[in-house]
Motif scaffolding. Structure first.
Motif, short mmCIF file in Angstrom:
data_model
loop_
_atom_site.label_atom_id
_atom_site.label_comp_id
_atom_site.label_asym_id
_atom_site.label_seq_id
_atom_site.Cartn_x
_atom_site.Cartn_y
_atom_site.Cartn_z
N UNK A 129 0.83 -1.21 0.00
CA UNK A 129 0.00 0.00 0.00
C UNK A 129 0.86 1.25 0.00
N UNK A 130 0.35 2.29 -0.64
CA UNK A 130 1.03 3.59 -0.65
C UNK A 130 0.00 4.64 -1.03
N UNK A 131 0.36 5.91 -0.89
CA UNK A 131 -0.55 6.98 -1.28
C UNK A 131 -0.26 8.28 -0.57
N UNK A 132 -1.27 9.12 -0.48
CA UNK A 132 -1.08 10.41 0.17
C UNK A 132 -2.32 10.81 0.95
N UNK A 133 -2.11 11.61 1.98
CA UNK A 133 -3.19 12.19 2.80
C UNK A 133 -3.11 13.69 2.65
N UNK A 134 -4.26 14.33 2.38
CA UNK A 134 -4.33 15.78 2.19
C UNK A 134 -5.17 16.39 3.31
N UNK A 135 -4.62 17.41 3.95
CA UNK A 135 -5.33 18.11 5.03
C UNK A 135 -5.78 19.49 4.56
N UNK A 136 -7.00 19.84 4.92
CA UNK A 136 -7.53 21.18 4.65
C UNK A 136 -8.06 21.75 5.98
N UNK A 137 -8.15 23.07 6.01
CA UNK A 137 -8.77 23.78 7.15
C UNK A 137 -8.23 23.31 8.49
N UNK A 138 -6.90 23.37 8.60
CA UNK A 138 -6.27 23.01 9.86
C UNK A 138 -6.39 21.54 10.21
N UNK A 139 -6.62 20.70 9.22
CA UNK A 139 -6.74 19.26 9.47
C UNK A 139 -8.13 18.82 9.86
N UNK A 140 -9.09 19.76 9.86
CA UNK A 140 -10.47 19.38 10.18
C UNK A 140 -11.17 18.72 9.01
N UNK A 141 -10.58 18.82 7.82
CA UNK A 141 -11.07 18.12 6.64
C UNK A 141 -9.91 17.35 6.04
N UNK A 142 -10.14 16.07 5.77
CA UNK A 142 -9.08 15.19 5.30
C UNK A 142 -9.57 14.35 4.14
N UNK A 143 -8.73 14.21 3.10
CA UNK A 143 -9.00 13.30 1.99
C UNK A 143 -7.71 12.53 1.72
N UNK A 144 -7.84 11.28 1.30
CA UNK A 144 -6.65 10.47 1.06
C UNK A 144 -6.86 9.51 -0.09
N UNK A 145 -5.75 9.19 -0.78
CA UNK A 145 -5.72 8.17 -1.82
C UNK A 145 -4.88 7.01 -1.30
N UNK A 146 -5.45 5.82 -1.34
CA UNK A 146 -4.76 4.61 -0.90
C UNK A 146 -4.68 3.67 -2.09
N UNK A 147 -3.47 3.34 -2.53
CA UNK A 147 -3.30 2.47 -3.69
C UNK A 147 -2.47 1.25 -3.33
N UNK A 148 -2.52 0.24 -4.21
CA UNK A 148 -1.86 -1.04 -3.95
C UNK A 148 -0.98 -1.40 -5.15
N UNK A 149 0.32 -1.35 -4.93
CA UNK A 149 1.28 -1.63 -5.99
C UNK A 149 1.11 -3.07 -6.47
N UNK A 150 0.77 -3.24 -7.74
CA UNK A 150 0.52 -4.57 -8.29
C UNK A 150 -0.93 -4.83 -8.59
N UNK A 151 -1.85 -4.10 -7.94
CA UNK A 151 -3.27 -4.17 -8.29
C UNK A 151 -3.49 -3.13 -9.38
N UNK A 152 -3.36 -3.54 -10.62
CA UNK A 152 -3.18 -2.56 -11.68
C UNK A 152 -3.70 -3.04 -13.02
N UNK A 153 -3.77 -2.10 -13.93
CA UNK A 153 -4.08 -2.36 -15.34
C UNK A 153 -2.90 -1.83 -16.15
N UNK A 154 -2.41 -2.65 -17.06
CA UNK A 154 -1.31 -2.23 -17.93
C UNK A 154 -1.79 -2.18 -19.37
#
Length: 386
Positions: A129-154
């Protein structure tokens, strides 16, 4: 999208994993060192309830009320943190007493357990697993992308994969309930593909359901989408729109679908640049143009109107017949709004509509495959929820 206040890149579920970011993702983020997912989640702001009072305007007396509770960040509630400014203001929101706090550890700690047990080619998902977490408004709003290396389309001719995962988030302001939905990122162009499954939502009201089961169900759906996404893309690549035969440009195509002008221009520019011909463009390339505009140039916030445009872009890929019908209907409304304009204009309008209908007729044979595949995928979704 509007830039977040901060981003956190993560790799691996916890300190017991030795996960490295995929090369294409590491290059995109400048080689920054990731933390583990468990560390990133525990670093997110929490919320606790505290009492609320209002000042009587006639007596200046402060009166407590049980109808509302303040949501505050406990680590910021000390005087030193509060004095540093708005970004460290401990107060998030004052909801009614029916509001139920769902903190990040409540949502994502069960996911950590699932990722340690579920596997991809006999490797625990937590190890890839890998990805990023994004914080807005002092961290009171959070969105994140969680991906899985190998679970993919080529795709043929590309070295970078389309990597599958989920996007998830919440806020403490009463606007975003906790949500999760299928997601993918195209390593070739960094475009994000959102809403690949139905959005699952848990509101901050009443009893909170079992998050472990919730995560197991959504991850099973994402794996099903990964199995079918290549087939959807391959079929969409076989459906070409010849804009030299249509009464609108590529930019107007996106505008007729409902994109604002600034996004339509960006989407058209990308689609034309990546097509074999600037006049004959397949539905996959048109979809990719739409996701390019939304990923890199959307001026609003995550959620809200973004979701509306994502659905439009996804229909180009997953529902080409519905996309053409939507364009035809919008073009017909445009002709009616412009008035009759005389017999010559009326005749030109009829010919234009006939050219769009001809494209729709040509699609019918190919569309059956989309519908059959979508029905089969929907049926398998239902089985995972049973």
């Amino acid at each position: 999208m509007k830039d977040p206040a901060s981003r956190t890149i993560f790799a691996g579920v916890d300190g017991r994993t030795e996960t490295e970011l995929p090369e294409w993702y590491r290059n995109r983020h400048g080689g920054e060192n990731p933390v583990t997912f468990a560390e990133a989640i525990r670093d997110l702001p929490q919320a606790v309830e505290t009492n609320v009072a209002y000042q009587n305007p006639y007596t200046d007396e402060w009166v407590e009320t049980e109808r509302f509770n303040a949501l505050v960040e406990p680590r910021r509630a000390c005087t030193e943190a509060h004095e540093q400014g708005a970004e460290t203001d401990p107060l998030f929101h004052i909801p009614t007493d029916s509001y139920s706090i769902i903190n990040p550890v409540d949502v994502y700690n069960p996911l950590e357990a699932v990722l340690r047990e579920e596997t991809l080619d006999e490797t625990p998902l937590g190890d890839v697993m890998f990805g990023e977490i994004r914080r807005y408004r002092g961290g009171g709003e959070v969105h994140m992308d969680i991906m899985f290396d190998g679970l993919e389309v080529r795709l043929p001719g590309r070295s970078e994969p389309i990597t599958m995962g989920v996007t998830s988030g919440y806020d403490f302001f009463g606007e975003h309930a906790v949500y999760v939905e299928g997601f993918a990122q195209d390593g070739y162009c960094s475009n994000t593909m959102r809403s690949l499954t139905d959005k699952e939502v848990i509101k901050h009201v009443g009893d909170i359901r079992n998050f472990r089961t919730w995560w197991e169900e959504i991850l099973a759906q994402v794996e099903l989408v990964a199995d079918d996404l290549f087939e959807f893309i391959r079929d969409a690549q076989e459906i070409d729109l010849d804009f030299s035969e249509l009464p609108f440009t590529v930019t107007e195509f996106y505008t007729l679908l409902g994109f604002p002008d600034y996004l339509s221009e960006r989407a058209a520019g990308d689609a034309e640049a990546n097509a074999m011909s600037p006049f004959e463009i397949d539905m996959w390339t048109l979809h990719s143009g739409g996701t390019y505009a939304l990923t890199h140039f959307f001026q609003g916030k995550e959620g809200g109107s973004l979701d509306q445009y994502v659905r439009i872009a996804n229909d180009i890929l997953f529902n080409p017949e519905g996309t053409i019908k939507r364009v035809e209907h919008a073009y017909e409304q445009q002709l009616e709004a412009n008035g009759d304009g005389g017999s010559q204009a009326s005749l030109a309008g009829e010919r234009a509509l006939a050219s769009i209908e001809s494209v729709s007729d040509d699609l019918k044979g190919k569309v059956d495959r989309f519908e059959e595949r979508e029905d089969a995928l929907r049926e398998r979704f239902q089985e995972t929820m049973a």
